[in-house]
Design an enzyme around this catalytic site. Structure first.
Site, mmCIF file in Angstrom:
data_model
loop_
_atom_site.group_PDB
_atom_site.id
_atom_site.type_symbol
_atom_site.label_atom_id
_atom_site.label_comp_id
_atom_site.label_asym_id
_atom_site.label_seq_id
_atom_site.Cartn_x
_atom_site.Cartn_y
_atom_site.Cartn_z
ATOM 1 N N GLY A 135 46.162 123.345 34.916
ATOM 2 C CA GLY A 135 46.663 122.502 34.505
ATOM 3 C C GLY A 135 47.080 121.249 35.389
ATOM 4 C CG HIS A 148 49.007 120.664 40.411
ATOM 5 N ND1 HIS A 148 50.376 121.291 40.026
ATOM 6 C CD2 HIS A 148 48.559 121.698 38.909
ATOM 7 C CE1 HIS A 148 50.794 122.579 39.646
ATOM 8 N NE2 HIS A 148 49.597 122.427 38.634
ATOM 9 C CG HIS A 158 53.357 125.787 37.704
ATOM 10 N ND1 HIS A 158 52.609 126.691 39.084
ATOM 11 C CD2 HIS A 158 51.589 125.025 37.302
ATOM 12 C CE1 HIS A 158 50.912 126.464 38.321
ATOM 13 N NE2 HIS A 158 50.615 125.703 37.621
ATOM 14 C CB THR A 164 82.314 93.277 58.741
ATOM 15 O OG1 THR A 164 81.420 92.797 57.949
ATOM 16 C CG2 THR A 164 83.019 92.112 60.589
ATOM 17 C CB SER A 187 77.939 91.781 63.250
ATOM 18 O OG SER A 187 77.818 91.559 61.875
#
Length: 547
Positions: A58, A61, A219, A386, A430
């Site tokens: 399937g 993957h 899965h 701040t 700052s």
């Protein structure tokens, strides 16, 4: 579950395969066109002169398994729909198309759909006179005594070993025996914080926040147990213990596989934890860390070990020509080069000065007292910190002042020392900006006794490195006019200039620097910039101290 980038659910796999082919680096892959929905990727250069190696299953993957098609690894990959085994016809057509006189080895992972569909296709191919053998990878050791362990990322070890022997021209029986030996010597286990997302599935993840699932399948199948989320080194230690219990080792290769959803920084942390665990003691070579066999976007990883001898090592490290195999690297130690720290601290002798001490104390007290208000303002126009940032710097300087540990009688040195102290406690931009300001001002003041010019020089460097200027809605809108006035006027005049500058930011509807630059005018209108407001309050507090 997370949203997915997709066109249509029905075309997701074919779109993905086409995208890989459009962007392949080596140009050695071809899609076999059977004029139907069969999705087979094969070597463009295949001559049918050696044993063919097929794997598949399937999709979901990626890069497995099409990414491992190429000289020295797979001859072809048969891609099914999402988490669904490819049809018998798809597998059979792939076998028939690529198998020559030397035969074909089919490698599958131990899931019912793969065993049935690939198995039946192999039987049909044998009836057609083709020499075909099949091996089943069952490397998942998460569930003790499981009679049918799943096949997960360790499958890639098997593909690499088998591909090497096939490329050497070995007979089918030899290639199969090498693959079976690799299966016996391989063990894998995975862990994840979330399951994988599926198209049109809007359900929440079954794995709760703060939990991890050990041994879940690729899965999204449930694992053996749900555990509390631990530090990475603890998770890896748990997995290492299980792997080494299942495959006691004195020398092995380690595969570090991203199940799809982990960032590079997380995978590097996993790699460090793995190499510093018991696994690392016996690891001689490594594959990864990389997304090698994923589960779409599952946020987790798996570890696989392959016990080695000289023959398996030679097969594993041999070059191959594929899109996704990352190669094998020799296990490293961290190389350290001793270096002397050249960032010397300012050397000074503490001294006292009453007026300067009062000034420093006043500034610190104001900023500490403003913490909540500045945070409130910044929550409107920034990220809300701040006040906390300024207060942290002020508390550090105030603590040094109270311990009489500042050179108060040497203003130029004092400014440099304050700049140094701020970098240790103030986070974000700052702290760095203010440190630049104080450092440059201190250097200027050491060359001249003009305080105003020194502050102007510090501000110039702050503007240069920070990239902001007057009118950009930052603390500079208050600092700049205040320092300009200070050069020819009083501290009272400077305080008034700072106040007017701060008030002007409330009507600036577009910020050009800092986090406020990402906000729209509605968020900014009527709110002073918190840094500018802090400057306004500092200058106001100094009117009765500085003459």
């Amino acid at each position: 579950m997370a949203e997915l980038i997709i066109n249509q659910k029905e075309t997701w796999v074919s779109d993905s395969i086409d995208g890989m082919l459009y962007t392949q680096r080596k140009g050695n892959l071809v899609k076999l066109d059977f004029k139907n929905d069969i999705q087979v990727i094969a070597r463009k250069d295949w001559q049918k002169d050696k044993v063919a190696i097929i794997c598949g299953g399937g999709s979901g993957h990626e890069p497995a398994h099409a990414g491992y098609v190429g000289k020295g690894m797979l001859t072809a990959a048969v891609c099914g729909n999402l988490f669904a085994a490819p049809s018998v016809d798809a597998v059979l057509n792939a076998i028939v198309h690529i198998t020559g006189e030397k035969g074909c080895l089919v490698i599958i992972k131990n899931y019912t759909g793969d065993r049935l569909n690939f198995g039946l296709a192999c039987e049909k191919a044998k009836e057609m006179g083709l020499d075909v053998e099949l091996v089943v990878v069952n490397d998942d050791i998460s569930i003790p005594d499981n009679p049918k362990p799943r096949g997960i990322a360790g499958t890639l070890f098997v593909e690499k070993i088998a591909g090497y022997y096939a490329e050497q021209g070995a007979a089918l029986s030899v290639v199969k025996a090498a693959a079976e030996r690799a299966i016996q010597e391989t063990a894998s286990i995975g862990i994840a914080l979330t399951s994988c997302s599926l198209p049109e599935d809007k359900s929440d993840s079954r794995i709760a926040v703060g939990k991890a699932e050990l041994g879940l399948g690729i899965h999204g199948e449930p694992g053996i147990e749900t555990i509390d989320l631990m530090q990475c080194n603890e998770l890896v230690a748990l997995m290492a213990d299980k792997l080494l219990t299942a495959r006691p080792s004195q020398r092995h290769a380690l595969m570090i596989n991203n199940l799809g959803g982990l960032s590079p920084i997380e995978m590097n942390v996993v790699a460090k934890a793995a190499m510093e665990s018991e696994l690392g003691k016996y690891t001689t070579c490594i594959v990864g860390p990389a997304a090698l066999m994923t589960a779409i976007d599952m946020k987790g990883f798996s570890l696989s070990l392959l016990r080695l001898d000289d023959e398996l090592t030679a097969a594993l490290v041999a070059e191959c020509d594929t899109e996704a195999w990352p190669g094998v690297i020799e296990a490293q130690t961290i190389a350290l080069q001793p270096c002397e720290n050249q960032a010397r601290k300012v050397e000074y002798t503490p001294s006292q000065n009453v007026t300067i001490g009062q000034t420093v104390n006043a500034v610190c007290q104001v900023l500490i007292g403003l913490e909540s208000e500045l945070n409130r303002l910044d929550a409107i126009v920034g990220d809300g910190d701040t006040g906390s940032t300024f207060a942290a710097g002020a508390k550090k300087v105030l603590a040094e002042l109270e311990q009489r540990n500042l050179p108060l009688d040497e203003p130029s040195v004092l400014l440099t020392v304050i700049g140094e102290k701020l970098t240790t406690v103030m986070g974000g931009s700052s702290g760095v900006l203010l440190s630049i300001f104080f450092t440059a001002a201190g250097r200027a003041l050491s060359r001249s006794d003009n305080v105003a010019e020194a502050f102007q020089a510090g501000l110039a460097r702050m503007m240069e490195y920070g990239g902001a200027k007057q009118g950009d809605r930052t603390m500079i809108d208050a600092l700049y006019p205040a320092f300009m006035v200070l050069g020819s006027g009083s501290i009272t005049d400077a305080a008034e200039a700072a106040k007017q500058g701060a008030e002007s930011t409330a009507t600036m509807l577009k910020a050009k620097a800092g986090r406020s630059s990402y906000l729209n005018s509605d968020s900014l209108n009527g709110t002073k910039d918190p840094g500018a407001y802090a400057v306004e309050c500092v200058f106001d507090s100094l009117k009765n101290i500085v003459k």
